[in-house]
Design a protein around this motif. Structure first.
Motif, PDB file in Angstrom:
ATOM      1  N   SER A   1      73.236 106.634-112.622  1.00  0.00           N
ATOM      2  CA  SER A   1      71.840 106.198-112.613  1.00  0.00           C
ATOM      3  C   SER A   1      70.926 107.333-113.050  1.00  0.00           C
ATOM      4  O   SER A   1      71.278 108.513-112.937  1.00  0.00           O
ATOM      5  CB  SER A   1      71.451 105.694-111.222  1.00  0.00           C
TER       6      SER A   1
ATOM      7  N   THR B   1      69.064 101.384-115.873  1.00  0.00           N
ATOM      8  CA  THR B   1      67.757 101.645-116.470  1.00  0.00           C
ATOM      9  C   THR B   1      66.850 102.297-115.433  1.00  0.00           C
ATOM     10  O   THR B   1      67.142 102.312-114.238  1.00  0.00           O
ATOM     11  CB  THR B   1      67.111 100.341-116.982  1.00  0.00           C
TER      12      THR B   1
ATOM     13  N   ASP C   1      64.120 101.354-114.232  1.00  0.00           N
ATOM     14  CA  ASP C   1      63.509 100.462-113.246  1.00  0.00           C
ATOM     15  C   ASP C   1      64.503 100.016-112.172  1.00  0.00           C
ATOM     16  O   ASP C   1      64.173  99.189-111.315  1.00  0.00           O
ATOM     17  CB  ASP C   1      62.873  99.247-113.915  1.00  0.00           C
TER      18      ASP C   1
ATOM     19  N   SER D   1      67.485  98.444-112.667  1.00  0.00           N
ATOM     20  CA  SER D   1      68.356  97.335-113.032  1.00  0.00           C
ATOM     21  C   SER D   1      69.661  97.842-113.633  1.00  0.00           C
ATOM     22  O   SER D   1      69.799  99.017-113.980  1.00  0.00           O
ATOM     23  CB  SER D   1      67.648  96.390-114.005  1.00  0.00           C
ATOM     24  N   LEU D   2      70.613  96.944-113.770  1.00  0.00           N
ATOM     25  CA  LEU D   2      71.948  97.284-114.243  1.00  0.00           C
ATOM     26  C   LEU D   2      72.428  96.205-115.195  1.00  0.00           C
ATOM     27  O   LEU D   2      72.299  95.015-114.905  1.00  0.00           O
ATOM     28  CB  LEU D   2      72.910  97.393-113.052  1.00  0.00           C
ATOM     29  N   THR D   3      72.977  96.625-116.329  1.00  0.00           N
ATOM     30  CA  THR D   3      73.602  95.704-117.275  1.00  0.00           C
ATOM     31  C   THR D   3      75.077  96.055-117.388  1.00  0.00           C
ATOM     32  O   THR D   3      75.426  97.221-117.582  1.00  0.00           O
ATOM     33  CB  THR D   3      72.941  95.790-118.661  1.00  0.00           C
TER      34      THR D   3
ATOM     35  N   ASN E   1      68.937  95.338-106.981  1.00  0.00           N
ATOM     36  CA  ASN E   1      68.017  95.104-108.096  1.00  0.00           C
ATOM     37  C   ASN E   1      68.622  94.102-109.077  1.00  0.00           C
ATOM     38  O   ASN E   1      69.683  93.525-108.839  1.00  0.00           O
ATOM     39  CB  ASN E   1      67.700  96.427-108.788  1.00  0.00           C
ATOM     40  N   LYS E   2      67.963  93.929-110.193  1.00  0.00           N
ATOM     41  CA  LYS E   2      68.392  92.953-111.193  1.00  0.00           C
ATOM     42  C   LYS E   2      69.707  93.384-111.842  1.00  0.00           C
ATOM     43  O   LYS E   2      69.897  94.551-112.172  1.00  0.00           O
ATOM     44  CB  LYS E   2      67.314  92.808-112.262  1.00  0.00           C
ATOM     45  N   VAL E   3      70.623  92.429-112.013  1.00  0.00           N
ATOM     46  CA  VAL E   3      71.893  92.664-112.683  1.00  0.00           C
ATOM     47  C   VAL E   3      72.050  91.648-113.797  1.00  0.00           C
ATOM     48  O   VAL E   3      71.826  90.446-113.592  1.00  0.00           O
ATOM     49  CB  VAL E   3      73.091  92.555-111.719  1.00  0.00           C
ATOM     50  N   ALA E   4      72.440  92.106-114.971  1.00  0.00           N
ATOM     51  CA  ALA E   4      72.736  91.216-116.090  1.00  0.00           C
ATOM     52  C   ALA E   4      74.169  91.460-116.538  1.00  0.00           C
ATOM     53  O   ALA E   4      74.586  92.619-116.708  1.00  0.00           O
ATOM     54  CB  ALA E   4      71.777  91.460-117.253  1.00  0.00           C
TER      55      ALA E   4
END
Length: 284
Positions: free
Chosen positions: A60, A109, A111, A113-115, A131-134
């Protein structure tokens, strides 16, 4: 017959003076170590008996979390999985099942989030990610996969061809990164293919060079991995199993292209010593 040297790979945090050293050896043992670039201290972490894929991992931006892809003996879904842990440990705070080794990598990223790119389930089977995960379908550009961590850190193809001292039969993909503090110096990486019979991380064959401000190109034959830190110091992981910092101390050094090793840490003769993760590494 002596054992082969350990293999090293390093992930450097984007926004903090922290790096994660990923060490392989002996055999299929892996060891994580947190490298404090400001205090010049290496702190040992997890030992893992299985398979990690460092070029498909990420740290991160603040250096606190590690996203990793792993294989190990055991029952599904813990036989092939992607997970997030606290650096430098492997206690999974969230884990997703993957379908074999077709996992390309991940990206944190700023912010939070994780991709994750690969063939895998979209929902974690263990824990949660706050947090957001894609989850996206992975690409099939294998060279891009091998150098994706460099591309995240600003390495780019050179604008003009470079006259590198490579063998005539070496077909290389070349990228470079200019030193953050300027002075016209750059690091060059030549990806020359994949050979699992040769000593390397994930079989990827790389060669490093330094281009000085006068355009002179100097091979770095001992470098298994190299990059700049935020202050423009040269970070190295050597083929013999050391991590090191090289610096230019004076204006005269910069003019002459002289670099001095100002710190090193030997990681060669380590024996597996698995231990439970500390309490702070068991939660977000």
């Amino acid at each position: 017959m002596s054992a082969p040297p350990c293999r090293l790979y390093v992930l450097v945090a984007m926004d903090a003076p922290v790096a994660l050293i990923i060490r392989r050896g002996p055999a299929d043992w892996w060891h994580l170590l947190r490298w404090d670039l400001e205090r010049r201290v290496v702190e040992p972490g997890a030992w893992f008996g299985g398979m990690l894929y460092p070029r498909r991992c990420d740290i991160s931006p603040d250096g606190r979390y590690f996203g990793y892809f792993a294989l190990r003996n055991g029952r599904a879904p813990w036989d092939a999985f992607f997970a997030v842990s606290r650096t430098p440990w492997l206690s999974a705070l969230a884990a997703w099942q993957t379908y074999g080794t077709y996992t390309i990598g991940c990206r944190f990223t700023r912010d939070g989030s994780l991709t994750i790119s690969g063939a895998m389930q979209e929902r974690p089977f263990h824990g949660r990610f706050p947090n957001k995960v894609a989850v996206e379908v992975g690409h099939t550009n294998w060279v891009r996969r091998d150098i994706q961590n460099e591309l995240k850190r600003g390495w780019r193809p050179p604008r003009e061809p470079l006259d590198l001292p490579l063998d005539p039969d070496e077909a290389a993909v070349v990228i470079q990164r200019t030193r953050p503090t300027g002075h016209g110096t750059a690091l060059i990486l030549a990806h020359t293919g994949v050979d699992f019979q040769r000593h390397s991380i994930e079989g990827v064959q790389v060669r490093y060079f330094r281009k000085d401000r006068d355009g002179r190109i100097t091979p770095l034959p001992d470098a298994a991995w190299a990059d700049w830190d935020h202050g423009g110091r040269l970070l190295l992981a050597t083929r013999e199993g050391r991590v090191a910092i090289h610096e230019q101390k004076t204006v005269q050094d910069r003019r002459k292209g002289t670099w001095t090793e100002t710190w090193t840490h030997d990681l060669r003769d380590l024996e597996p010593a698995p231990a439970p993760a500390p309490d702070w590494a068991e939660g977000w």
